[in-house]
Design a protein around this motif. Structure first.
Motif, PDB file in Angstrom:
ATOM      1  N   CYS A   1      34.789 -47.739 -49.527  1.00  0.00           N
ATOM      2  CA  CYS A   1      35.970 -48.442 -49.042  1.00  0.00           C
ATOM      3  C   CYS A   1      35.592 -49.422 -47.922  1.00  0.00           C
ATOM      4  O   CYS A   1      36.038 -50.573 -47.913  1.00  0.00           O
ATOM      5  CB  CYS A   1      37.017 -47.456 -48.547  1.00  0.00           C
ATOM      6  N   HIS A   2      34.760 -48.983 -46.991  1.00  0.00           N
ATOM      7  CA  HIS A   2      34.331 -49.857 -45.895  1.00  0.00           C
ATOM      8  C   HIS A   2      33.659 -51.115 -46.441  1.00  0.00           C
ATOM      9  O   HIS A   2      33.847 -52.207 -45.901  1.00  0.00           O
ATOM     10  CB  HIS A   2      33.383 -49.120 -44.960  1.00  0.00           C
TER      11      HIS A   2
ATOM     12  N   GLN B   1      35.961 -54.076 -47.239  1.00  0.00           N
ATOM     13  CA  GLN B   1      36.766 -54.668 -46.156  1.00  0.00           C
ATOM     14  C   GLN B   1      36.144 -55.980 -45.689  1.00  0.00           C
ATOM     15  O   GLN B   1      34.937 -56.176 -45.778  1.00  0.00           O
ATOM     16  CB  GLN B   1      36.889 -53.680 -44.993  1.00  0.00           C
TER      17      GLN B   1
ATOM     18  N   GLY C   1      43.538 -51.701 -40.120  1.00  0.00           N
ATOM     19  CA  GLY C   1      43.047 -51.775 -41.496  1.00  0.00           C
ATOM     20  C   GLY C   1      44.119 -52.147 -42.492  1.00  0.00           C
ATOM     21  O   GLY C   1      43.822 -52.547 -43.614  1.00  0.00           O
TER      22      GLY C   1
ATOM     23  N   HIS D   1      43.792 -42.246 -38.086  1.00  0.00           N
ATOM     24  CA  HIS D   1      44.832 -42.823 -38.938  1.00  0.00           C
ATOM     25  C   HIS D   1      45.315 -44.145 -38.337  1.00  0.00           C
ATOM     26  O   HIS D   1      45.584 -45.103 -39.061  1.00  0.00           O
ATOM     27  CB  HIS D   1      46.019 -41.860 -39.078  1.00  0.00           C
TER      28      HIS D   1
ATOM     29  N   HIS E   1      43.183 -47.088 -39.340  1.00  0.00           N
ATOM     30  CA  HIS E   1      43.288 -47.383 -40.764  1.00  0.00           C
ATOM     31  C   HIS E   1      44.654 -47.939 -41.151  1.00  0.00           C
ATOM     32  O   HIS E   1      44.761 -48.832 -41.983  1.00  0.00           O
ATOM     33  CB  HIS E   1      42.960 -46.132 -41.586  1.00  0.00           C
TER      34      HIS E   1
ATOM     35  N   LEU F   1      45.913 -50.374 -44.298  1.00  0.00           N
ATOM     36  CA  LEU F   1      45.825 -49.601 -45.540  1.00  0.00           C
ATOM     37  C   LEU F   1      47.096 -48.791 -45.719  1.00  0.00           C
ATOM     38  O   LEU F   1      47.624 -48.231 -44.763  1.00  0.00           O
ATOM     39  CB  LEU F   1      44.618 -48.656 -45.493  1.00  0.00           C
TER      40      LEU F   1
ATOM     41  N   CYS G   1      44.313 -43.563 -49.703  1.00  0.00           N
ATOM     42  CA  CYS G   1      43.472 -42.379 -49.483  1.00  0.00           C
ATOM     43  C   CYS G   1      44.102 -41.096 -50.025  1.00  0.00           C
ATOM     44  O   CYS G   1      43.401 -40.201 -50.476  1.00  0.00           O
ATOM     45  CB  CYS G   1      43.185 -42.192 -48.005  1.00  0.00           C
TER      46      CYS G   1
ATOM     47  N   CYS H   1      33.915 -42.954 -48.172  1.00  0.00           N
ATOM     48  CA  CYS H   1      34.325 -43.813 -47.063  1.00  0.00           C
ATOM     49  C   CYS H   1      33.561 -45.141 -47.084  1.00  0.00           C
ATOM     50  O   CYS H   1      34.154 -46.212 -46.906  1.00  0.00           O
ATOM     51  CB  CYS H   1      34.106 -43.117 -45.731  1.00  0.00           C
TER      52      CYS H   1
END
Length: 163
Positions: free
Chosen positions: A145-146, A149, A114, A107, A110, A116, A121, A142
């Motif tokens: 989403c990656h 980025q 990240g 976490h 991310h 986010l 999520c 996943c």
């Protein structure tokens, strides 16, 4: 005939597992995230470990009782909470999301690097009476989403998630 049987079994298994994945688990206390978010409490107030560790963390009974010794003490859920406090027991919450043991997920990475937000999520938990999975967090999910980025090439390295 054998091929048809295999296809049918795979389809049935897929239906069963995807249906189960979307069900809200029965929790020891009926906890309404909608009420908490409506009161202005942000995710990271209760799940503060999300910025510091792989797991978001579950708030301790002590943290909950910090407010609920005076707020909503007449509500059944808060009375159950107080029972755990008096017995000095942790609340046995049931996990809503689980990644396989061979997957490393943090976490902290991310949420901080990240940038986010939790809803990305976990969905709109602030409008959920009971929390349920909104996504099947599998490898394809996943990777989608990656791929969005700015450092997508770096995030496609298998060792990022499989250590």
């Amino acid at each position: 005939a054998a091929l048809i049987l295999v296809v049918v079994l795979v389809a049935v298994a897929y239906f069963i597992f995807t249906s189960l994945a979307q069900a809200a688990p029965q929790q020891p206390i009926d906890f309404n995230h909608q009420l908490m978010v409506g009161a202005g409490i942000e995710c990271l107030y209760c799940h503060n470990a999300a910025t510091q560790s792989p797991a978001a963390g579950i708030p301790s009974v002590q943290k909950c009782m910090g407010c609920h010794t005076v707020i909503a003490t007449d509500r059944p859920g808060v009375q159950q909470l107080a029972g755990y406090w008096e017995r000095e027991e942790p609340i046995p919450w049931v996990r809503v999301y689980r990644v396989p043991r061979f997957v490393f997920f943090s976490h902290q990475v991310h949420v901080t690097a990240g940038a986010l937000n939790c809803e990305r999520c976990h969905g709109d938990v602030g409008n959920m009476v009971e929390v349920y999975p909104v996504a099947d967090m599998n490898m394809g999910w996943c990777l989608r989403c990656h791929n969005q980025q700015p450092n997508a090439d770096q995030l496609k390295d298998c060792a990022v998630c499989h250590r």
